[in-house]
Structure formats: C-alpha cells, structure tokens
Design a protein around this motif. Sequence first.
Motif, short mmCIF file in Angstrom:
data_model
loop_
_atom_site.label_atom_id
_atom_site.label_comp_id
_atom_site.label_asym_id
_atom_site.label_seq_id
_atom_site.Cartn_x
_atom_site.Cartn_y
_atom_site.Cartn_z
N ARG A 19 125.14 43.20 81.18
CA ARG A 19 124.41 43.37 79.92
C ARG A 19 123.04 43.98 80.18
O ARG A 19 122.63 44.92 79.50
CB ARG A 19 124.25 42.03 79.20
CG ARG A 19 123.61 42.18 77.81
CD ARG A 19 123.06 40.87 77.28
NE ARG A 19 121.91 40.39 78.03
CZ ARG A 19 120.68 40.90 77.95
NH1 ARG A 19 120.42 41.93 77.19
NH2 ARG A 19 119.69 40.38 78.66
N GLN A 20 122.36 43.47 81.21
CA GLN A 20 121.04 43.99 81.54
C GLN A 20 121.12 45.44 82.02
O GLN A 20 120.28 46.27 81.67
CB GLN A 20 120.36 43.11 82.59
CG GLN A 20 119.89 41.78 82.03
CD GLN A 20 119.16 40.93 83.05
OE1 GLN A 20 118.74 41.42 84.10
NE2 GLN A 20 119.00 39.65 82.74
N LEU A 21 122.15 45.75 82.82
CA LEU A 21 122.33 47.13 83.28
C LEU A 21 122.52 48.08 82.10
O LEU A 21 121.94 49.18 82.07
CB LEU A 21 123.54 47.23 84.20
CG LEU A 21 123.32 46.90 85.67
CD1 LEU A 21 124.65 46.91 86.41
CD2 LEU A 21 122.35 47.86 86.30
N LYS A 22 123.33 47.68 81.13
CA LYS A 22 123.54 48.51 79.94
C LYS A 22 122.24 48.70 79.17
O LYS A 22 121.93 49.81 78.72
CB LYS A 22 124.60 47.89 79.03
CG LYS A 22 126.00 48.02 79.56
CD LYS A 22 127.00 47.35 78.63
CE LYS A 22 128.39 47.33 79.24
NZ LYS A 22 129.35 46.63 78.39
N GLU A 23 121.48 47.62 79.04
CA GLU A 23 120.20 47.70 78.33
C GLU A 23 119.22 48.64 79.06
O GLU A 23 118.59 49.49 78.44
CB GLU A 23 119.59 46.30 78.21
CG GLU A 23 118.27 46.26 77.49
CD GLU A 23 117.72 44.84 77.37
OE1 GLU A 23 116.51 44.73 77.14
OE2 GLU A 23 118.47 43.87 77.51
N ILE A 24 119.13 48.49 80.36
CA ILE A 24 118.23 49.34 81.15
C ILE A 24 118.66 50.80 81.02
O ILE A 24 117.84 51.69 80.80
CB ILE A 24 118.23 48.89 82.63
CG1 ILE A 24 117.56 47.52 82.77
CG2 ILE A 24 117.55 49.93 83.52
CD1 ILE A 24 117.84 46.83 84.10
N GLY A 25 119.95 51.06 81.15
CA GLY A 25 120.45 52.42 81.03
C GLY A 25 120.21 53.01 79.65
O GLY A 25 119.73 54.15 79.52
N ARG A 26 120.52 52.26 78.62
CA ARG A 26 120.33 52.71 77.23
C ARG A 26 118.85 53.01 76.97
O ARG A 26 118.51 54.06 76.40
CB ARG A 26 120.86 51.64 76.28
CG ARG A 26 120.84 51.99 74.83
CD ARG A 26 121.51 50.94 73.94
NE ARG A 26 121.16 49.57 74.28
CZ ARG A 26 121.98 48.68 74.83
NH1 ARG A 26 123.22 49.00 75.11
NH2 ARG A 26 121.58 47.45 75.10
N ASN A 27 117.97 52.13 77.42
CA ASN A 27 116.55 52.33 77.19
C ASN A 27 115.98 53.48 78.01
O ASN A 27 115.09 54.20 77.55
CB ASN A 27 115.78 51.04 77.46
CG ASN A 27 116.10 49.97 76.44
OD1 ASN A 27 116.50 50.25 75.31
ND2 ASN A 27 115.95 48.72 76.82
N SER A 28 116.50 53.68 79.21
CA SER A 28 116.05 54.80 80.04
C SER A 28 116.45 56.14 79.41
O SER A 28 115.65 57.08 79.38
CB SER A 28 116.65 54.70 81.45
OG SER A 28 116.16 53.55 82.11
N ILE A 29 117.66 56.21 78.89
CA ILE A 29 118.10 57.42 78.21
C ILE A 29 117.26 57.66 76.96
O ILE A 29 116.84 58.80 76.69
CB ILE A 29 119.61 57.33 77.87
CG1 ILE A 29 120.43 57.41 79.16
CG2 ILE A 29 120.03 58.43 76.89
CD1 ILE A 29 121.89 57.04 78.99
N ALA A 30 117.00 56.61 76.20
CA ALA A 30 116.19 56.74 74.98
C ALA A 30 114.79 57.26 75.31
O ALA A 30 114.26 58.12 74.60
CB ALA A 30 116.11 55.41 74.25
N LEU A 31 114.18 56.77 76.39
CA LEU A 31 112.86 57.24 76.78
C LEU A 31 112.92 58.70 77.20
O LEU A 31 112.06 59.51 76.82
CB LEU A 31 112.25 56.38 77.89
CG LEU A 31 110.87 56.82 78.39
CD1 LEU A 31 109.85 56.83 77.26
CD2 LEU A 31 110.40 55.92 79.53
#
Length: 97
Positions: A19-31
């Motif tokens: 879950r944390q990996l998905k969140e980190i990935g999603r937020n990195s792409i958004a940035l």
Amino acid sequence: MNYEYEWETVTLSCSEGKRQLKEIGRNSIALGNAYKKLELDSATRKDISITISQIDQITADNQLEMSKQMWNQITLDEDDKVNALNKSLLKAALESK
C-alpha cells in the motif's frame, strides 16, 4: 508456502508495504506531472499551489516505513532539503505574481 519479503517487519506487513509503495509511486508521478505543467507558459497560480501540495505529500511519504526500507536516511534527508528549496522557490513565485 508463505513468502516473506526482506523489507517485511513486525510493524510493516506485506499488504501495508505494498500500500505504501503504491502511495509513494502515485505521489511521485503526480509531483513529476505537476513539475511538467509548470514548464508550460500556461502554468497558473493554481498549478504552483498544486505543486507545493505535491511536494508536501512527497515529504510526508519520506516518513513512511517503506521509504525508510528503500532508501537510507542520508538520501531521504537530501530529498527533503531539495523539496524544501523547491517549495520555497514556488512560494516566492506565488508571492511575486
């Protein structure tokens, strides 16, 4: 047979780590997308504000246990410093417009 990842701990289960990996990935792409939008001549004050919010989210993600499993503290500290600098520059741009 149950597989256990190297990064799993008593406080970081497989499902929580994923879950944390998905969140980190999603937020990195958004940035990344937010920064790309700022490159355009059509970037607005709202785009700058969104980018600042995305920087805040990445800084928060750096405190997640999964981040600490993937990167050493020196790398996370350096990333936080870069994020703080970029955020300051963006805030200055907002104030100057």
